[in-house]
Design a protein around this motif. Structure first.
Motif, mmCIF file in Angstrom:
data_model
loop_
_atom_site.group_PDB
_atom_site.id
_atom_site.type_symbol
_atom_site.label_atom_id
_atom_site.label_comp_id
_atom_site.label_asym_id
_atom_site.label_seq_id
_atom_site.Cartn_x
_atom_site.Cartn_y
_atom_site.Cartn_z
ATOM 1 N N LYS A 106 0.896 -1.291 -0.025
ATOM 2 C CA LYS A 106 -0.038 0.014 -0.078
ATOM 3 C C LYS A 106 0.726 1.290 -0.032
ATOM 4 O O LYS A 106 1.732 1.287 0.522
ATOM 5 N N GLU A 142 0.371 5.758 -0.538
ATOM 6 C CA GLU A 142 -0.492 6.951 -0.519
ATOM 7 C C GLU A 142 0.273 8.195 -1.162
ATOM 8 O O GLU A 142 1.421 8.316 -0.719
ATOM 9 N N VAL A 164 -4.267 6.525 -3.455
ATOM 10 C CA VAL A 164 -4.037 5.413 -2.773
ATOM 11 C C VAL A 164 -4.096 4.108 -3.683
ATOM 12 O O VAL A 164 -5.035 3.581 -4.234
ATOM 13 N N ALA A 207 -5.725 10.324 4.112
ATOM 14 C CA ALA A 207 -6.237 9.752 3.011
ATOM 15 C C ALA A 207 -7.420 8.726 3.358
ATOM 16 O O ALA A 207 -7.551 7.580 2.663
#
Length: 378
Positions: free
Chosen positions: A130, A132, A201, A254
């Motif tokens: 992951k 952002e 994201v 986010a």
């Protein structure tokens, strides 16, 4: 010499701080030097003067540390991440082990903490599942999309290549930036609190190669947004789904008030050991999917479970640890305040054929307090 902000000083760096800055002394005061590592002798510029320490940044390396290496990332000098990339990975682990030891001794008061050797990751790059990325509006109306400049929370630079997630995520970032500018979708200004698009994201399954895209925006409708979504889904067959998260607050985060599914092809799954887990935009996972099984394998070893035990898993998220250790115990109750995470945990248990786990949506601290207060069974 009177030391003020802007003063240039020579510093011999003799240790490292957990933030990745070198630590030396000047005028019997500690100085934290960004861009320096243990063993460096540097010419540094003072950036902050505090009562008990200075902060500085490297202007010139006078004598490099024998441990110093060239960073692999082209953005290293600008980006606020990966501050240890100028030392070999093995040395990074030594530093981090010392940070843990120092915290336990200095803060915890443990004289000889029983610290085991850190288990190294098999991958040093492209391991994150992951990332952002932030938008920033420019005076000419264009938008930047990338990561924050080191030490400057309000500044963003256009990322060309990040070595943390995957080459495919880099392609998605660059195309998103290009589309946002071509379609003239206004980026959100974190000081003026106006504009539309805020964050990109990307969630990247390391075991399936599929990707979930989540675009965080301000409240409202922007007609060209539909074209952005269509172009992304057409250009990248790896994308499983595209979401929009609406954040109408001034908080520069986010996450948001609600989510909208904009385009869907399939669900995103990540594999941890022999289990697979459904992943939603807000799902918490350990960020290194390759290293996570090595971490989770330590739990049954250290906990010394037996098959008669009933286990409470607080802050269980989508149930990753519960399911991972379920075979070692009689039953597990997972507690998590986020109902969406609990729904995913139940789905994950069902899809993995795990029948001895159940999950409750509740504040974990309060739930535990009630169990203790009423001596309740779980």
């Amino acid at each position: 010499m009177k030391i003020q902000r802007g003063t240039e000083i020579e510093v011999k760096v003799d240790s490292m701080a957990f933030t990745g800055r070198g630590v030396g002394r000047v005028d019997d005061r500690v100085v934290f030097v960004s861009g320096a590592i243990s063993g460096d002798k540097v010419l540094a510029t003072i950036t902050k003067k505090k009562k008990s320490y200075f902060e500085a940044k490297v202007k010139e390396i006078l004598e490099p540390s024998p441990d110093r290496i060239e960073p692999r990332c082209k953005h290293f000098d600008t980006c606020g991440g990966c501050s240890f990339q100028i030392v070999p990975y093995k040395k990074q682990l030594q530093y981090k082990q010392e940070f843990i030891r120092d915290a336990l001794v200095r803060i915890g008061g443990i004289e000889n903490p029983p610290i085991r050797e850190i288990i190294a990751s098999n991958e040093q790059f492209y391991y994150r599942n992951k990332m952002e990325f932030s938008f920033l509006p420019m005076p000419d109306g264009s938008a930047r999309l990338g990561l924050h400049v080191r030490g400057k929370w309000s500044e963003v630079f256009d990322i060309d290549e990040c070595l943390l997630q995957s080459p495919k995520s880099n392609e998605i970032v660059k195309m998103t930036r290009r589309l946002v500018n071509n379609l003239k979708i206004p980026a959100y200004h974190i000081s003026h609190h106006e504009g539309f698009i805020r964050f990109l994201v990307i969630r990247d399954s390391k075991h399936t190669g599929k990707i979930l895209v989540n675009i965080v925006t301000n409240e409202g409708v922007f007609p060209q947004f539909d074209e952005l979504v269509a172009k992304l889904s057409e250009s990248f067959p790896e994308i499983a789904a595209i979401y929009r998260t609406i954040n109408s607050t001034q908080a520069n985060i986010a996450t948001g008030d609600r989510e909208e599914l904009l385009w869907y092809n399939e669900s995103l799954y990540e594999k941890i050991g022999s289990h697979k887990f459904a992943v939603a935009p807000t799902t918490f996972l350990q960020t290194n999917s390759i290293q996570t099984p090595l971490l989770y394998d330590q739990i049954p070893k250290l906990a010394d479970f037996d098959t008669n035990q009933e286990i409470l898993d607080l802050y269980c998220g989508c149930g990753t640890i519960s399911l991972y250790v379920s075979e070692y115990v009689k039953s597990i109750l997972g507690v998590e305040v986020d109902e969406r995470a609990i729904n995913l945990a139940e789905k994950n248990a069902s899809e993995n054929g795990v029948t001895n786990c159940r999950f409750v949506a509740a504040d974990a601290a309060r739930y535990l307090q009630k169990l203790v207060q009423y001596d309740a069974k779980f």
